[in-house]
Design an enzyme around this catalytic site. Structure first.
Site, PDB file in Angstrom:
ATOM      1  N   ASP A  72      51.036  72.566  52.141  1.00 32.55           N
ATOM      2  CA  ASP A  72      49.929  71.637  51.943  1.00 32.55           C
ATOM      3  C   ASP A  72      48.674  72.303  52.479  1.00 32.55           C
ATOM      4  O   ASP A  72      48.742  73.365  53.103  1.00 32.55           O
ATOM      5  CB  ASP A  72      50.199  70.267  52.583  1.00 32.55           C
ATOM      6  CG  ASP A  72      50.388  70.326  54.097  1.00 32.55           C
ATOM      7  OD1 ASP A  72      50.620  71.443  54.627  1.00 32.55           O
ATOM      8  OD2 ASP A  72      50.326  69.282  54.753  1.00 32.55           O
ATOM      9  N   TYR A  74      45.320  73.551  54.546  1.00 31.72           N
ATOM     10  CA  TYR A  74      44.955  73.657  55.954  1.00 31.72           C
ATOM     11  C   TYR A  74      44.369  72.321  56.418  1.00 31.72           C
ATOM     12  O   TYR A  74      43.628  71.674  55.671  1.00 31.72           O
ATOM     13  CB  TYR A  74      43.927  74.760  56.157  1.00 31.72           C
ATOM     14  CG  TYR A  74      44.420  76.160  55.839  1.00 31.72           C
ATOM     15  CD1 TYR A  74      45.528  76.697  56.489  1.00 31.72           C
ATOM     16  CD2 TYR A  74      43.752  76.953  54.907  1.00 31.72           C
ATOM     17  CE1 TYR A  74      45.961  77.988  56.222  1.00 31.72           C
ATOM     18  CE2 TYR A  74      44.187  78.248  54.636  1.00 31.72           C
ATOM     19  CZ  TYR A  74      45.291  78.757  55.295  1.00 31.72           C
ATOM     20  OH  TYR A  74      45.715  80.030  55.018  1.00 31.72           O
ATOM     21  N   PHE A  85      46.635  79.085  50.937  1.00 30.90           N
ATOM     22  CA  PHE A  85      46.468  80.217  51.852  1.00 30.90           C
ATOM     23  C   PHE A  85      45.028  80.711  51.972  1.00 30.90           C
ATOM     24  O   PHE A  85      44.720  81.509  52.859  1.00 30.90           O
ATOM     25  CB  PHE A  85      47.380  81.401  51.466  1.00 30.90           C
ATOM     26  CG  PHE A  85      48.835  81.116  51.580  1.00 30.90           C
ATOM     27  CD1 PHE A  85      49.451  81.036  52.814  1.00 30.90           C
ATOM     28  CD2 PHE A  85      49.609  80.900  50.443  1.00 30.90           C
ATOM     29  CE1 PHE A  85      50.805  80.751  52.930  1.00 30.90           C
ATOM     30  CE2 PHE A  85      50.970  80.627  50.547  1.00 30.90           C
ATOM     31  CZ  PHE A  85      51.571  80.553  51.797  1.00 30.90           C
ATOM     32  N   HIS A 194      58.600  82.394  55.239  1.00 31.87           N
ATOM     33  CA  HIS A 194      57.171  82.062  55.209  1.00 31.87           C
ATOM     34  C   HIS A 194      56.389  83.086  56.035  1.00 31.87           C
ATOM     35  O   HIS A 194      56.893  83.590  57.051  1.00 31.87           O
ATOM     36  CB  HIS A 194      56.966  80.651  55.775  1.00 31.87           C
ATOM     37  CG  HIS A 194      55.630  80.076  55.491  1.00 31.87           C
ATOM     38  ND1 HIS A 194      54.513  80.370  56.261  1.00 31.87           N
ATOM     39  CD2 HIS A 194      55.197  79.240  54.510  1.00 31.87           C
ATOM     40  CE1 HIS A 194      53.467  79.727  55.764  1.00 31.87           C
ATOM     41  NE2 HIS A 194      53.852  79.042  54.706  1.00 31.87           N
TER      42      HIS A 194
END
Length: 230
Positions: A72, A74, A85, A194
């Site tokens: 989701d 930031y 990202f 991740h």
């Protein structure tokens, strides 16, 4: 008052409108939009409403050739841009993105960029897709259950049905959970931990995903992605 969407309305402004037309005209989507309308009025929600579908506007359905999944947006002020990202130029680069850059440097030798703005990737057909498109300030994953899966799962299924070859990059548990929708053997699926500092050393570093992506694109007659951002 709830907003009623019809197939003539242009929400994205490119071929994603047709791909998502049944979603955008559904009562469930109207309920989602009503929730968001109230949330934006009463709380601090990221990204800005105008950037909700920025990833789709930059990478049309037709032009998408690589999909990188995020969780989701930031959830701190000044970070979320509508691209997974990515942050705007001048904003401190988040740790997960720093680790992405480190992996690219290891694969290609590129210097780590001084910007976290990934717009250049998006414009080359890299869909930087968060599976949930909004978040409340300071509350990671706070909008996980408000209905975004209806939108993003439809997108994933539609991309899987494309004839042209695609690369799906799944980093972390949430992204890997979307693999169930990927059934087209023409596409390349890449999985790893991740890039978060909490998990990057558990299989993200050394994954080789950026070179593997470009090798696959080249082998299928497509232009490779310039990951350098320089």
């Amino acid at each position: 008052m709830q907003i009623v969407y019809n197939k003539a309305m242009k929400i994205i402004g490119n071929d994603w409108d047709e791909v998502l037309s049944d979603v955008f005209t559904s009562k469930a989507y109207q309920d989602l939009r009503h929730f968001l309308d109230e949330a934006y009025k009463t709380k601090v929600i990221f990204p800005k409403a105008k950037d909700l579908y920025r990833a789709l506007r930059l990478a049309s359905y037709k032009d998408t050739k690589v999909v990188i999944f995020g969780q989701d947006p930031y959830h701190e002020i000044g970070q979320a841009t509508g691209l997974a990202f990515s942050v705007d130029k001048g904003v401190k680069i988040p740790p997960s993105l720093i680790n992405i850059y480190k992996e690219i440097k290891d694969e290609y030798g590129y210097d780590i960029p001084n910007t976290g703005d990934l717009t250049a990737w998006a414009k080359q057909g890299v869909l930087l897709l968060n599976t949930v498109l909004t978040v409340e300030e300071h509350k990671a994953n706070s909008h996980k259950d408000i209905g975004w899966d209806m939108v993003t799962d439809t997108m994933i299924k539609a991309l899987d049905q494309k004839e042209g070859p695609l690369v799906f990059i799944l980093w972390g548990r949430n992204a890997k959970g979307k693999k169930v929708y990927l059934k087209n053997s023409k596409h390349l699926i890449l999985e790893a931990a991740h890039p978060s500092p909490l998990s990057a050393y558990n299989g993200f570093f050394g994954c080789g995903h950026f070179k593997k992506t470009n090798a696959y694109l080249i082998n299928n007659g497509l232009d490779p992605i310039d990951w350098s951002l320089h």
